[in-house]
Design an enzyme around this catalytic site. Sequence first.
Site, mmCIF file in Angstrom:
data_model
loop_
_atom_site.group_PDB
_atom_site.id
_atom_site.type_symbol
_atom_site.label_atom_id
_atom_site.label_comp_id
_atom_site.label_asym_id
_atom_site.label_seq_id
_atom_site.Cartn_x
_atom_site.Cartn_y
_atom_site.Cartn_z
ATOM 1 N N GLN A 64 21.283 49.404 12.665
ATOM 2 C CA GLN A 64 20.122 50.179 12.376
ATOM 3 C C GLN A 64 19.334 49.535 11.397
ATOM 4 O OE1 GLN A 64 20.452 54.324 15.135
ATOM 5 N NE2 GLN A 64 20.877 54.358 12.838
ATOM 6 N N PRO B 54 13.686 50.730 4.320
ATOM 7 C CA PRO B 54 13.263 51.820 5.193
ATOM 8 C C PRO B 54 12.859 51.876 6.303
ATOM 9 C CG PRO B 54 12.877 52.063 2.757
ATOM 10 C CD PRO B 54 12.767 50.750 3.106
ATOM 11 N N HIS B 55 12.968 52.611 7.367
ATOM 12 C CA HIS B 55 12.268 52.785 8.630
ATOM 13 C C HIS B 55 12.705 53.876 9.405
ATOM 14 C CE1 HIS B 55 16.305 50.911 9.521
ATOM 15 N NE2 HIS B 55 16.309 51.761 10.752
ATOM 16 N N ALA B 56 11.694 54.388 10.306
ATOM 17 C CA ALA B 56 12.304 55.352 11.427
ATOM 18 C C ALA B 56 11.810 55.058 12.616
ATOM 19 C CB ALA B 56 11.391 56.752 10.752
#
Length: 635
Positions: free
Chosen positions: A254, A546-548
């Site tokens: 991920q 970072p990511h979402a």
Amino acid sequence: MMKIPEIVLEDEKVIFSEESKVAWKAEKKKLRKKDLILQDERVYMIILYTFIKTDIISNNHYQEFLQLSKNSVLLDLRKVKEICERYKIDLIYSRNSGYELKGEEYDIRSLVSYSIGKILSLTIGEWLINYIFESWEYTSNKEIINKVIIKLSKEYNVTFTYDRIKEVIYFFDFLQKRKNSFKLNFDDKDIKYLEQHPLYKMSHFIVKDIFYKNCEKEKIYITIRLLSALQGNEKVYEEEFFKEVTKNIIARVQAITGIVFENPKELFDNLFEHLVPAYFRIKFDIVSKNPYTAQIMEEYNELYYLVEKGLEPLAELTGKAIPEDEVAYFTVHFGGFLSLNREEKRTYKGLSICPNGISSSLIMRTQLKELFPSIVFSSVHSLEEAKALRIEDYDMVFSTTYFQTEKQLFLTKPILNKVEQEILKTEVSQNFDIEVGIQNLDIQKLIKAIEQHATIENRKELYESISNILYETDRNYEGGKNLTELLQEDLIKFTNKKMEWQEAISIAADPLLKEGYINGNYINAMISMVKKMGAYIVLAPKVAVPHARPEEGVAKLGVSLLHLDQPVDFNMDSEYDEDKEVKLIFILAAVDSTGHLKALKQLSKILEDEENITELIDATNARELFNKINEILER
């Protein structure tokens, strides 16, 4: 030319008359074996023929076996020796013993197992194996072995992957026929672990019922082979480290791919099923031939590369590099969970049958969902599961093998190229009132128009070329834009402020926020994701990404970068690691599961080399940092 009665097609079934069957048997006897056996498979046939020899083998025996000349056999033997060297085995000849395979028993068996896999991947594979047995006046016992394993698997409540257990059964058949078996050597730690495993008891009965002996080392070996073919199950594999490595791989993939997968429980369960037997295959050097590896590496190039990086926890656990074929299986697995981000009204129910394993089944279902968004798909991994379903549970069947059903059956493959996709879409649209797009109609019209003004020499290649053009803007797994197309110079910021990681993520994302790439919800979602998943976003020493999820506030695809003079501590609650003192934060804003993969592959390649990271950290302004990234990518 063969003279046999006409073969009839009735109700989508091929009908052979009794006369046809008799005629075929007569014609089959006239076929020369050397016309059926090509050089690629001959080398593996020589290995298997030698493995179960009952007498001295000379060049003359190989000539008779393969129906070849002496010189042709000598050329094949050179290739056999090259393959043997990879397994630390020698094919040697002596007057007293003839040709023999010499080396460690475990290595010889690994070579034989690999050879069986290569032969079984051929259309005539089973025929070739029977021919090898017949050459030594053996009869295959695979049906008996199969019954023993089915009986024991029911008693021990375990399920095996169809294609892998098939290979294991044939391997046991060869092992049963071998006259001289040599000592097997195992690490004491491995012996202790395997003796405690539930399948060790099952192996005891296999050794007794199939091999008619009571050898402890043989039980250990059979346990390893069964574990490598087993469909993972938490009831069978109770060890916490398997669950932990599964979680770690998901978190790492991920982080590396910038994808937050939907249905985390389903993803974990399916990955666990695949990962555990893969662990035993990798640890104990059992080669699992993946017939789709080359196609997967081509079709899913960026995803394959990034998943390979994400498998580091498994490489550390086994102490070995992950083979390409295994990486391809994992790529297919994760590819099967990519979100399509496309909502359409579902009008039909489709059944997807793929006995090739859970990973192939996942990618097949995902591809079918892309091609036919109006169909609700359910999938099964065996014909037995499909037979257990009620006929009203589905309107049509997509299967990689023939399945007897009253409903419409579409035979397909786990992975289809663009032309095959178009053909399948046309077949389905002709049988069901389903909107499948206009590409197939446009291609046919274009070909007809071209035909009026030119001679078409290869209709299939023309069809494929036009299809590729039409699909150029379609969703694919190749990942879209380059890193430097997404990371513009004005999206790079520098700061000398000392801060906590939450503030650093907010400041790093600020350029994307101001330019309308994201909204404030996305920043909060990234911070929540780090709190939930930990510091897996630290992909390399001193670098975090970072990511979402896209739906949590992304308007368009973009990347920003924050350069920190004073490092930000991302150690969280874990043991202190200097590498998690981050000085570069790349913020990823992805709109779907694939459009950013090319950029992340390029970023991952940059981060492979710590010297590259040092060069980026040493930059003093946005222009210099942007140019440095371009320079590294062009090397």
